[in-house]
Design a protein around this motif. Structure first.
Motif, PDB file in Angstrom:
ATOM      1  N   SER A   1       0.834  -1.194   0.000  1.00 21.03           N
ATOM      2  CA  SER A   1       0.000   0.000   0.000  1.00 21.03           C
ATOM      3  C   SER A   1       0.871   1.247   0.000  1.00 21.03           C
ATOM      4  N   PHE A   2       0.281   2.357  -0.426  1.00 24.30           N
ATOM      5  CA  PHE A   2       1.021   3.620  -0.511  1.00 24.30           C
ATOM      6  C   PHE A   2       1.482   4.065   0.868  1.00 24.30           C
ATOM      7  N   GLU A   3       2.714   4.506   0.945  1.00 24.36           N
ATOM      8  CA  GLU A   3       3.243   5.093   2.171  1.00 24.36           C
ATOM      9  C   GLU A   3       3.985   6.362   1.801  1.00 24.36           C
ATOM     10  N   ALA A   4       3.610   7.466   2.428  1.00 24.83           N
ATOM     11  CA  ALA A   4       4.280   8.739   2.142  1.00 24.83           C
ATOM     12  C   ALA A   4       5.755   8.655   2.491  1.00 24.83           C
ATOM     13  N   LEU A   5       6.583   9.268   1.668  1.00 23.29           N
ATOM     14  CA  LEU A   5       8.012   9.289   1.956  1.00 23.29           C
ATOM     15  C   LEU A   5       8.266  10.003   3.275  1.00 23.29           C
ATOM     16  N   ARG A   6       9.209   9.455   4.038  1.00 19.38           N
ATOM     17  CA  ARG A   6       9.508  10.038   5.349  1.00 19.38           C
ATOM     18  C   ARG A   6      10.442  11.235   5.147  1.00 19.38           C
ATOM     19  N   ASP A   7       9.816  12.408   4.886  1.00 23.03           N
ATOM     20  CA  ASP A   7      10.606  13.587   4.579  1.00 23.03           C
ATOM     21  C   ASP A   7      11.044  14.339   5.822  1.00 23.03           C
ATOM     22  N   ARG A   8      10.560  13.907   6.996  1.00 20.11           N
ATOM     23  CA  ARG A   8      10.966  14.553   8.239  1.00 20.11           C
ATOM     24  C   ARG A   8      11.478  13.493   9.213  1.00 20.11           C
ATOM     25  N   ASN A   9      12.481  13.860   9.956  1.00 18.56           N
ATOM     26  CA  ASN A   9      13.009  12.972  10.989  1.00 18.56           C
ATOM     27  C   ASN A   9      13.092  13.785  12.278  1.00 18.56           C
ATOM     28  N   PRO A  10      11.980  13.896  13.015  1.00 22.36           N
ATOM     29  CA  PRO A  10      11.957  14.786  14.179  1.00 22.36           C
ATOM     30  C   PRO A  10      12.956  14.371  15.244  1.00 22.36           C
ATOM     31  N   THR A  11      13.472  15.360  15.929  1.00 27.14           N
ATOM     32  CA  THR A  11      14.448  15.144  16.988  1.00 27.14           C
ATOM     33  C   THR A  11      13.782  15.062  18.348  1.00 27.14           C
ATOM     34  N   PHE A  12      12.680  15.794  18.524  1.00 27.60           N
ATOM     35  CA  PHE A  12      12.040  15.852  19.837  1.00 27.60           C
ATOM     36  C   PHE A  12      10.539  16.010  19.671  1.00 27.60           C
ATOM     37  N   ALA A  13       9.823  15.796  20.772  1.00 24.46           N
ATOM     38  CA  ALA A  13       8.378  16.031  20.816  1.00 24.46           C
ATOM     39  C   ALA A  13       8.043  16.617  22.177  1.00 24.46           C
ATOM     40  N   VAL A  14       7.089  17.537  22.205  1.00 19.33           N
ATOM     41  CA  VAL A  14       6.674  18.153  23.469  1.00 19.33           C
ATOM     42  C   VAL A  14       5.199  17.915  23.773  1.00 19.33           C
ATOM     43  N   GLY A  15       4.456  17.396  22.798  1.00 15.66           N
ATOM     44  CA  GLY A  15       3.025  17.182  23.012  1.00 15.66           C
ATOM     45  C   GLY A  15       2.211  18.394  22.621  1.00 15.66           C
ATOM     46  N   ARG A  16       0.906  18.205  22.601  1.00 13.62           N
ATOM     47  CA  ARG A  16       0.000  19.274  22.202  1.00 13.62           C
ATOM     48  C   ARG A  16      -0.204  20.280  23.327  1.00 13.62           C
ATOM     49  N   GLU A  17      -0.452  21.523  22.926  1.00  9.13           N
ATOM     50  CA  GLU A  17      -0.837  22.592  23.855  1.00  9.13           C
ATOM     51  C   GLU A  17       0.160  22.745  25.013  1.00  9.13           C
ATOM     52  N   GLN A  18       1.433  22.831  24.657  1.00 10.28           N
ATOM     53  CA  GLN A  18       2.488  22.957  25.659  1.00 10.28           C
ATOM     54  C   GLN A  18       3.145  24.335  25.645  1.00 10.28           C
ATOM     55  N   GLY A  19       2.405  25.339  25.204  1.00  7.57           N
ATOM     56  CA  GLY A  19       2.908  26.703  25.257  1.00  7.57           C
ATOM     57  C   GLY A  19       4.170  26.899  24.441  1.00  7.57           C
ATOM     58  N   ASP A  20       5.204  27.458  25.077  1.00  7.32           N
ATOM     59  CA  ASP A  20       6.460  27.758  24.392  1.00  7.32           C
ATOM     60  C   ASP A  20       7.446  26.602  24.407  1.00  7.32           C
ATOM     61  N   ALA A  21       7.017  25.423  24.872  1.00  7.96           N
ATOM     62  CA  ALA A  21       7.948  24.299  25.016  1.00  7.96           C
ATOM     63  C   ALA A  21       8.604  23.932  23.686  1.00  7.96           C
ATOM     64  N   TRP A  22       7.826  23.944  22.585  1.00  6.85           N
ATOM     65  CA  TRP A  22       8.397  23.570  21.292  1.00  6.85           C
ATOM     66  C   TRP A  22       9.450  24.575  20.852  1.00  6.85           C
ATOM     67  N   ARG A  23       9.148  25.868  21.003  1.00  2.00           N
ATOM     68  CA  ARG A  23      10.107  26.903  20.593  1.00  2.00           C
ATOM     69  C   ARG A  23      11.389  26.807  21.413  1.00  2.00           C
ATOM     70  N   ILE A  24      11.260  26.610  22.714  1.00  2.12           N
ATOM     71  CA  ILE A  24      12.437  26.523  23.587  1.00  2.12           C
ATOM     72  C   ILE A  24      13.273  25.294  23.240  1.00  2.12           C
ATOM     73  N   ALA A  25      12.593  24.165  23.011  1.00  2.00           N
ATOM     74  CA  ALA A  25      13.312  22.944  22.670  1.00  2.00           C
ATOM     75  C   ALA A  25      14.018  23.084  21.333  1.00  2.00           C
ATOM     76  N   GLY A  26      13.360  23.702  20.358  1.00  2.00           N
ATOM     77  CA  GLY A  26      13.980  23.908  19.056  1.00  2.00           C
ATOM     78  C   GLY A  26      15.223  24.775  19.144  1.00  2.00           C
ATOM     79  N   ALA A  27      15.149  25.809  19.966  1.00  2.00           N
ATOM     80  CA  ALA A  27      16.306  26.687  20.143  1.00  2.00           C
ATOM     81  C   ALA A  27      17.471  25.930  20.775  1.00  2.00           C
ATOM     82  N   ALA A  28      17.167  25.035  21.726  1.00  2.00           N
ATOM     83  CA  ALA A  28      18.216  24.259  22.382  1.00  2.00           C
ATOM     84  C   ALA A  28      18.885  23.301  21.396  1.00  2.00           C
ATOM     85  N   VAL A  29      18.104  22.691  20.509  1.00  2.00           N
ATOM     86  CA  VAL A  29      18.672  21.794  19.499  1.00  2.00           C
ATOM     87  C   VAL A  29      19.580  22.560  18.552  1.00  2.00           C
ATOM     88  N   ARG A  30      19.129  23.727  18.104  1.00  2.00           N
ATOM     89  CA  ARG A  30      19.958  24.528  17.188  1.00  2.00           C
ATOM     90  C   ARG A  30      21.246  24.983  17.862  1.00  2.00           C
TER      91      ARG A  30
END
Length: 306
Positions: free
Chosen positions: A233-262
């Protein structure tokens, strides 16, 4: 060049590894389930990896674990090697077992992320249209009521492993640990939250299959498929390989985590550039694993000092 990955002691991850070309080599049966559970238990004990959740699909494996001592690459190398070699024997398979893409390693930074990803792992057979409810999946897995209090048990497989070698005990037991992010919470609340998220994900899968006019394959039919067949069956190409997850509705957690990775990547690359220029006194950022392990590079506790 791939991005450097921070390996931090005490971090919790969701790990996914796929079988080559979506072959059904891990089709759920007693022999493959025994191999997977045994290999996981031996590997986790060897490297002090705390296992929280598991679901072995026919074409890939999902784990949620905590890496106590910051040795995740060692654990994955050992575990995946045992699984691959044992699978080759059990399935009379020639050639590679694992997909050529890198293992997906997603760091779970919040309690919300842990809840959502554990539910995702458990719901995988439902989302794939294989069984109507997660508990019906016949392969190696963890059920919601086992989170933090159950255990995985297996006898040593007869295939591949030498019974005279003391590193392969006759039987193994792997207690399922609670993730550090929830140890201070009510255990019952944690399981209820995972159960609620799992129920939502199952409902979404039911709706999607109904809309597509499809039916669930069922555990009995899944178990009778040839492990040498492939999912076509069709499977979309895995064009993203995420490094982290913070969950839904976590305020600025995603932005802070992204800055730390960079920041980590920038610091690492600056240090690596100096290392390549011959400066062996350079200090890599905390979380550096490869350069420290294989080249003896110094690592700072301050994170960004180079």
């Amino acid at each position: 060049m791939s991005h450097p990955r921070e390996i931090a002691p005490g971090a919790t991850y969701m790990i996914t590894r796929r079988v080559l070309r979506r072959h059904l080599l891990f089709r759920p049966d007693a022999a493959i389930t025994q191999l997977l559970v045994y290999a996981l238990a031996v590997s986790a004990r060897r490297f002090d990896i705390k296992v929280h959740a598991l679901c072995a699909m026919s074409t890939h494996l999902h784990l949620v674990v905590t890496d106590v001592n910051g040795v995740l690459p060692r654990f994955l190398q050992f575990f995946h090697r045992i699984v691959a070699l044992g699978t080759k024997v059990l399935r009379a398979w020639e050639g590679p077992v694992w997909d050529h893409e890198a293992t997906s390693v997603v760091r779970l930074l919040t309690r919300a992320a842990v809840v959502e990803k554990i539910a995702y792992v458990l719901a995988n057979p439902v989302a794939a249209g294989l069984v109507r409810h997660a508990y019906e999946w016949p392969g190696a897995k963890v059920d919601v009521e086992e989170l933090g209090r159950g255990a995985l048990r297996a006898a040593r497989p007869q295939a591949y492993l030498d019974p005279e070698n003391p590193q392969w005990p006759k039987e193994v037991t792997l207690p399922l640990a609670l993730p550090p992010a929830v140890e201070q919470d009510s255990i019952d609340d944690f399981r209820r939250d995972v159960a609620a998220e799992l129920k939502d994900q199952e409902a979404q899968a039911h709706a999607a299959l109904h809309q597509q006019g499809r039916r669930f394959l069922g555990a009995e039919r899944v178990s009778k498929l040839s492990p040498h067949e492939r999912v076509t069956s069709f499977e979309a190409l895995r064009d993203r390989n995420p490094t982290f997850a913070v969950g839904r509705e976590q305020g600025d957690a995603w932005r802070i985590a992204g800055a730390a990775v960079r920041a980590f990547r920038a610091s690492y690359r600056a240090a690596l550039e100096r290392w390549r220029a011959g400066v062996r006194s350079v200090v890599f950022p905390v979380g550096t694993w490869w350069m420290r392990t294989f080249h003896g590079a110094s690592v700072t506790d301050l994170g960004l000092t180079v």
